[in-house]
Scaffold this motif. Structure first.
Motif, PDB file in Angstrom:
ATOM      1  N   PHE A   1       0.855  -1.188   0.000  1.00 55.73           N
ATOM      2  CA  PHE A   1       0.000   0.000   0.000  1.00 55.73           C
ATOM      3  C   PHE A   1       0.892   1.240   0.000  1.00 55.73           C
ATOM      4  CE2 PHE A   1      -3.284   2.647   2.424  1.00 55.73           C
ATOM      5  CZ  PHE A   1      -4.061   2.847   1.296  1.00 55.73           C
ATOM      6  N   ALA A   2       0.334   2.339  -0.465  1.00 55.09           N
ATOM      7  CA  ALA A   2       1.122   3.561  -0.613  1.00 55.09           C
ATOM      8  C   ALA A   2       1.470   4.205   0.721  1.00 55.09           C
ATOM      9  CB  ALA A   2       0.372   4.555  -1.492  1.00 55.09           C
ATOM     10  N   PHE A   3       0.831   3.796   1.801  1.00 53.92           N
ATOM     11  CA  PHE A   3       1.088   4.380   3.112  1.00 53.92           C
ATOM     12  C   PHE A   3       1.649   3.304   4.040  1.00 53.92           C
ATOM     13  CE2 PHE A   3      -2.014   6.986   1.058  1.00 53.92           C
ATOM     14  CZ  PHE A   3      -1.742   8.286   1.454  1.00 53.92           C
ATOM     15  N   ALA A   4       2.384   3.733   5.048  1.00 52.26           N
ATOM     16  CA  ALA A   4       3.001   2.798   5.988  1.00 52.26           C
ATOM     17  C   ALA A   4       2.028   2.481   7.119  1.00 52.26           C
ATOM     18  CB  ALA A   4       4.288   3.384   6.553  1.00 52.26           C
ATOM     19  N   TYR A   5       2.019   1.238   7.532  1.00 52.52           N
ATOM     20  CA  TYR A   5       1.138   0.810   8.615  1.00 52.52           C
ATOM     21  C   TYR A   5       1.619   1.363   9.952  1.00 52.52           C
ATOM     22  CZ  TYR A   5      -1.163  -2.226  12.007  1.00 52.52           C
ATOM     23  OH  TYR A   5      -1.877  -2.704  13.075  1.00 52.52           O
ATOM     24  N   ALA A   6       0.674   1.802  10.782  1.00 55.24           N
ATOM     25  CA  ALA A   6       0.977   2.280  12.130  1.00 55.24           C
ATOM     26  C   ALA A   6       0.104   1.506  13.110  1.00 55.24           C
ATOM     27  CB  ALA A   6       0.707   3.782  12.252  1.00 55.24           C
ATOM     28  N   PRO A   7       0.678   0.962  14.171  1.00 51.69           N
ATOM     29  CA  PRO A   7      -0.117   0.180  15.120  1.00 51.69           C
ATOM     30  C   PRO A   7      -1.132   1.058  15.837  1.00 51.69           C
ATOM     31  CG  PRO A   7       2.089   0.554  15.982  1.00 51.69           C
ATOM     32  CD  PRO A   7       2.096   1.032  14.568  1.00 51.69           C
ATOM     33  N   PRO A   8      -2.226   0.482  16.277  1.00 52.00           N
ATOM     34  CA  PRO A   8      -3.293   1.270  16.886  1.00 52.00           C
ATOM     35  C   PRO A   8      -2.986   1.671  18.318  1.00 52.00           C
ATOM     36  CG  PRO A   8      -3.876  -1.034  16.935  1.00 52.00           C
ATOM     37  CD  PRO A   8      -2.590  -0.943  16.176  1.00 52.00           C
ATOM     38  N   PRO A   9      -3.466   2.834  18.757  1.00 47.99           N
ATOM     39  CA  PRO A   9      -3.457   3.129  20.186  1.00 47.99           C
ATOM     40  C   PRO A   9      -4.547   2.288  20.845  1.00 47.99           C
ATOM     41  CG  PRO A   9      -4.629   4.844  19.010  1.00 47.99           C
ATOM     42  CD  PRO A   9      -4.093   3.904  17.973  1.00 47.99           C
ATOM     43  N   GLY A  10      -4.280   1.776  22.013  1.00 43.32           N
ATOM     44  CA  GLY A  10      -5.227   0.869  22.623  1.00 43.32           C
ATOM     45  C   GLY A  10      -5.091  -0.496  21.982  1.00 43.32           C
ATOM     46  N   ARG A  11      -3.994  -1.212  22.296  1.00 44.76           N
ATOM     47  CA  ARG A  11      -3.743  -2.507  21.647  1.00 44.76           C
ATOM     48  C   ARG A  11      -3.109  -3.477  22.638  1.00 44.76           C
ATOM     49  NH1 ARG A  11       0.227   0.991  19.947  1.00 44.76           N
ATOM     50  NH2 ARG A  11       2.380   0.337  20.347  1.00 44.76           N
ATOM     51  N   LEU A  12      -3.357  -4.730  22.381  1.00 44.44           N
ATOM     52  CA  LEU A  12      -2.732  -5.795  23.150  1.00 44.44           C
ATOM     53  C   LEU A  12      -1.402  -6.168  22.504  1.00 44.44           C
ATOM     54  CD1 LEU A  12      -2.880  -8.104  25.323  1.00 44.44           C
ATOM     55  CD2 LEU A  12      -3.926  -9.487  23.514  1.00 44.44           C
ATOM     56  N   GLU A  13      -0.348  -6.255  23.312  1.00 41.61           N
ATOM     57  CA  GLU A  13       0.942  -6.748  22.847  1.00 41.61           C
ATOM     58  C   GLU A  13       1.304  -7.983  23.661  1.00 41.61           C
ATOM     59  OE1 GLU A  13       2.975  -2.558  21.308  1.00 41.61           O
ATOM     60  OE2 GLU A  13       3.786  -3.578  23.067  1.00 41.61           O
ATOM     61  N   GLU A  14       1.874  -8.981  22.989  1.00 39.27           N
ATOM     62  CA  GLU A  14       2.200 -10.239  23.642  1.00 39.27           C
ATOM     63  C   GLU A  14       3.619 -10.664  23.271  1.00 39.27           C
ATOM     64  OE1 GLU A  14      -1.888 -12.708  24.103  1.00 39.27           O
ATOM     65  OE2 GLU A  14      -1.087 -12.620  22.053  1.00 39.27           O
ATOM     66  N   ARG A  15       4.259 -11.365  24.200  1.00 42.43           N
ATOM     67  CA  ARG A  15       5.560 -11.957  23.910  1.00 42.43           C
ATOM     68  C   ARG A  15       5.716 -13.221  24.747  1.00 42.43           C
ATOM     69  NH1 ARG A  15      10.948  -8.495  23.094  1.00 42.43           N
ATOM     70  NH2 ARG A  15       9.551  -7.799  21.420  1.00 42.43           N
ATOM     71  N   ALA A  16       6.053 -14.309  24.079  1.00 39.07           N
ATOM     72  CA  ALA A  16       6.252 -15.573  24.771  1.00 39.07           C
ATOM     73  C   ALA A  16       7.477 -15.487  25.671  1.00 39.07           C
ATOM     74  CB  ALA A  16       6.413 -16.710  23.763  1.00 39.07           C
ATOM     75  N   VAL A  17       7.418 -16.149  26.817  1.00 38.08           N
ATOM     76  CA  VAL A  17       8.558 -16.156  27.731  1.00 38.08           C
ATOM     77  C   VAL A  17       9.792 -16.696  27.025  1.00 38.08           C
ATOM     78  CG1 VAL A  17       9.450 -17.176  29.863  1.00 38.08           C
ATOM     79  CG2 VAL A  17       7.101 -16.327  29.773  1.00 38.08           C
ATOM     80  N   ALA A  18       9.598 -17.674  26.157  1.00 30.80           N
ATOM     81  CA  ALA A  18      10.724 -18.264  25.437  1.00 30.80           C
ATOM     82  C   ALA A  18      11.417 -17.254  24.523  1.00 30.80           C
ATOM     83  CB  ALA A  18      10.249 -19.465  24.629  1.00 30.80           C
ATOM     84  N   GLU A  19      10.733 -16.149  24.160  1.00 33.62           N
ATOM     85  CA  GLU A  19      11.302 -15.156  23.244  1.00 33.62           C
ATOM     86  C   GLU A  19      11.944 -13.984  23.978  1.00 33.62           C
ATOM     87  OE1 GLU A  19       8.064 -14.030  20.785  1.00 33.62           O
ATOM     88  OE2 GLU A  19       7.913 -15.966  19.772  1.00 33.62           O
ATOM     89  N   LEU A  20      11.887 -13.963  25.314  1.00 35.04           N
ATOM     90  CA  LEU A  20      12.506 -12.875  26.068  1.00 35.04           C
ATOM     91  C   LEU A  20      14.022 -12.955  25.966  1.00 35.04           C
ATOM     92  CD1 LEU A  20      10.314 -12.942  29.309  1.00 35.04           C
ATOM     93  CD2 LEU A  20      10.108 -11.378  27.359  1.00 35.04           C
ATOM     94  N   GLY A  21      14.667 -11.778  26.018  1.00 36.78           N
ATOM     95  CA  GLY A  21      16.118 -11.741  25.949  1.00 36.78           C
ATOM     96  C   GLY A  21      16.766 -11.857  27.312  1.00 36.78           C
TER      97      GLY A  21
END
Length: 716
Positions: free
Chosen positions: A535-555
């Motif tokens: 698309f001609a425009f860049a995607y921007a994440p929404p305000p008010g969103r759930l973010e997840e990260r698996a424990v196995a992916e933590l640094g």
């Protein structure tokens, strides 16, 4: 389904807010629940032509300014008493159902029945009607809306004595919002060469449903902007536009056919917000010049922005069916939205009883992949006719023979239980009929990863319900395996065969014929990749969103706000996922309970005035995190106080705050801790509320408290 699936009429744009629908249904509900009431005051006189003209000009000018669309020659707007509106609406519906649209509607109803989303008794267009309170006729360029001031007060406005506040008929927020939504449809057709919407988009016209979602979502976002701009703390109909943060159970997502009906509005609005964030009206205009191709792109806007195009699937012909008198009645694409509807509606009893089990030909299908993480564990063995194997990889409980010093000789017992942990009944609903959190997550996971499909519905002259022949393509073999498992659970008599990242499904055919068709389908279906452009425009994440990260992916160190792996009390080898709620407009990052005990609640907490998320704890417990516009502060505080008790002033570094924490009793009499908080963060009000049973594990109590702490104190 509670009602028949006929909800839309010919040549009309439809819009019904669930909250406004309460206005329409209130008379019947009140009549059933209450004794005869005193004679109500007479309704107001109809709006005078001059009033309608002023209202039309005001709304059109606001919509034009918000959306950047020219008005041109204004459409005709008719604000009608509800009875007059219903007569015009049902007259148009009946006329349409008697023509070519009615024939196509009947085909759609049969397809729904073949998929298990409708019952055989619903295969008729007789009595077709609607329940809308606003519409746009794109051929006559006429907007029709019901005059809301004629309707009885909705329950949200009544006090404890059942009385509505003086002047409640001035539903200015709602009437302007409704007119704004319909006006967008008119102005879009002045700016773009749009045809009238497809007369039927469900359940197998995925591309047309995506285009409809683009338009309805655009109109819904303008409606939200109008509602927000007119919202004041003393607006009498403000409660109709606030998500039920006080009772998330009432915001359960639609399922089955209802999911398809709500899709253009609910998913479309999220897609429109993504466009707006990326480039405002310019991006929204560009999307009408390059419309989304699939409901997957609507549900996952980032894939539309990336140019992720669906594969093209071509099914073979089936001479064995033609020899037996079958003919193709319909072909199409169900898409990701259709799969959510399909999986969320359990197989109806009539379909299970009347369907032969389609066996899997030996050597045709691949065994389950061994390298997939996060695949849904399937429920226990379902009751099926003797000798039936639906292909579930389930291991029956092993019995062990206890030794002489453990029990009398010859006594059989189950092996020791695994370590204590949360257990989940994998039925879609609990004993109260509510959607289970884990089940809703499973439904969404089953549809995610869709990359294309084609379905054919074959019908014999002596049948009303067609057989289903369906091939789906997935991003990888693990996504395909997840879907195959869900087909086994949702339609246990159907044959579902995975070959690589493709799943072939056959249902509703005689046993041997079904096996022959499945074999030909798997070997001769052609899948072609198609190229998409970003698309001609860049995607921007929404305000008010759930973010997840698996424990196995933590640094090994803190990264992007996520803790280091050594700082969390969960095993890196387990399936635990950390969660947080992020809302830039409220300058808010709230850690949410993780661990295996908490699941995302199946609640849609999004409205023009509020956005949020809810989690439920296995064994009891609830947490709601949200933000609202300041005008809704008093209304939300009133709702929460009715459940949690009167608020007191709190000290919060983030800003002025009120809240309460108390001990209470749950519905079954067990003790619980209840807590609620409102914090003024400037442009948004932060809301955190919930309850936790006494005796909850320490880790859950700490994670529950951390959400309130983060809402109060923005410091890390």
């Amino acid at each position: 389904m509670k009602d028949g699936p006929v909800r839309r009429t010919n040549h009309e744009e439809r819009r019904t807010r669930p909250a406004l629908a309460a206005l329409v249904s209130a008379p019947a509900l009140l009549a059933l629940a209450c004794p005869p009431a005193p004679t109500p005051p007479p309704p107001p006189p109809p709006l005078a032509p001059a009033e309608v003209a002023d209202l039309t000009r005001e709304v059109l000018e606001q919509v034009s300014a918000l959306r950047g669309l020219p008005i041109g020659e204004p459409p005709e707007i008719r604000v009608l008493p509800p009875a007059a509106f219903a007569i015009e609406r049902d007259s148009m519906t009946g006329a349409a159902a008697g023509g070519a649209w009615g024939d196509d509607l009947l085909v759609g109803l049969r397809v729904l029945a073949g998929l298990g989303l409708a019952t055989p008794d619903q295969l008729t267009t007789r009595g077709t009607t609607g329940s809308e309170i606003g519409s746009y006729d794109c051929e006559e360029d006429v907007i029709r809306v019901a005059d809301l001031s004629y309707l009885p007060p909705p329950p949200e406005l009544l006090d404890t004595a059942g009385e509505a506040p003086p002047g409640w008929r001035e539903l200015s927020v709602s009437l302007h919002g409704l007119l704004a939504h319909e006006s967008v449809h008119a102005l879009l057709r002045r700016a773009f060469p749009l045809s009238c919407p497809a007369l039927r988009m469900w359940p197998d016209r995925d591309g047309e449903l995506a285009v409809r979602a683009l338009e309805e979502g655009d109109a819904d976002e303008v409606l939200a902007a109008v509602v927000s701009s007119r919202a004041t703390p003393d607006a009498l109909d403000l409660d109709l536009w606030i998500a039920p943060l006080d009772d998330p159970a009432t915001a359960e997502p639609p399922v089955g056919f209802d999911y398809l009906m709500r899709f253009p509005y609910d998913a479309g609005a999220r897609f429109a917000r993504a466009l707006d964030r990326s480039g405002g009206n310019a991006a929204r205009d560009a999307a009408f010049r390059r419309a989304p191709e699939s409901t997957e792109q609507i549900l996952h806007p980032e894939r539309y922005f990336a140019g992720d195009a669906p594969a093209r699937v071509t099914l073979p012909d089936f001479p064995v069916l033609r020899d037996q008198g079958y003919l193709p009645a319909e072909t199409g694409t169900l898409g990701e939205a259709g799969i959510v509807a399909f999986v969320s509606e359990p197989s109806p009893g009539w379909q299970v009883l009347l369907s032969d089990v389609v066996p899997l030909p030996p050597g045709l299908c691949n065994p389950p992949p061994e390298d997939c993480s996060g695949l849904t564990e399937l429920p226990g063995v379902s009751a099926l006719p003797p000798g039936v194997n639906v292909g579930l990889e389930l291991v029956a409980p092993e019995f062990v023979l206890l030794s002489d010093d453990e029990a009398p000789t010859g006594v059989l017992a189950l092996p020791p239980s695994p370590p204590a942990g949360p257990s989940e009944n994998w039925a879609l609903r609990d004993e109260q009929g509510r959607m289970r959190p884990a089940a809703w997550s499973r439904i969404l996971a089953a549809a995610d990863g869709w990359h294309g499909d084609a379905a054919a519905f074959w019908l014999r002259a002596d049948q009303d319900v067609p057989s289903v022949i369906w091939t789906t393509v997935w991003d990888d073999a693990c996504d395909a395996e997840q879907f195959r498992r869900e087909v086994n659970v949702a339609r246990p008599a159907w044959g579902a065969c995975r070959r690589g990242n493709v799943v072939h499904v056959v249902g509703g055919l005689p046993r041997d014929t079904g096996a022959d068709v499945l074999s030909r389908l798997a070997r001769e279906t052609v899948v072609e990749e198609t190229a998409g452009a970003p698309f001609a425009f860049a995607y921007a994440p929404p305000p008010g969103r759930l973010e997840e990260r698996a424990v196995a992916e933590l640094g090994t160190a803190v990264e992007d706000g996520w803790p280091a792996r050594a700082e969390v009390p969960y095993s890196p080898g387990g399936p635990t996922v950390l969660r947080r709620w992020v809302d830039e407009e409220a300058k808010l990052v709230v850690p949410l309970p993780a661990g295996p005990y908490w699941a995302l609640a199946p609640a849609l907490l999004q409205s023009p005035l509020a956005r949020g998320i809810a989690l439920e704890r296995v064994g009891g417990g609830l947490l709601v995190v949200a933000s609202i516009i300041p005008a809704a502060d008093a209304a939300i505080a009133r709702r929460l106080a009715a459940i949690y008790g009167e608020f007191s002033v709190l000290e919060c570094p983030r800003g002025p705050a009120r809240g309460i924490e108390r001990s209470a009793s749950s519905d079954d009499g067990s003790p619980v801790t209840e807590r609620a908080m409102l914090v003024d963060a400037g442009d948004r009000i932060v809301v955190v509320a919930g309850r936790l049973p006494a005796g909850t594990a320490e880790q859950s109590r700490e994670e529950f408290a951390a959400a309130f702490l983060a809402a109060c104190d923005p410091a890390p």
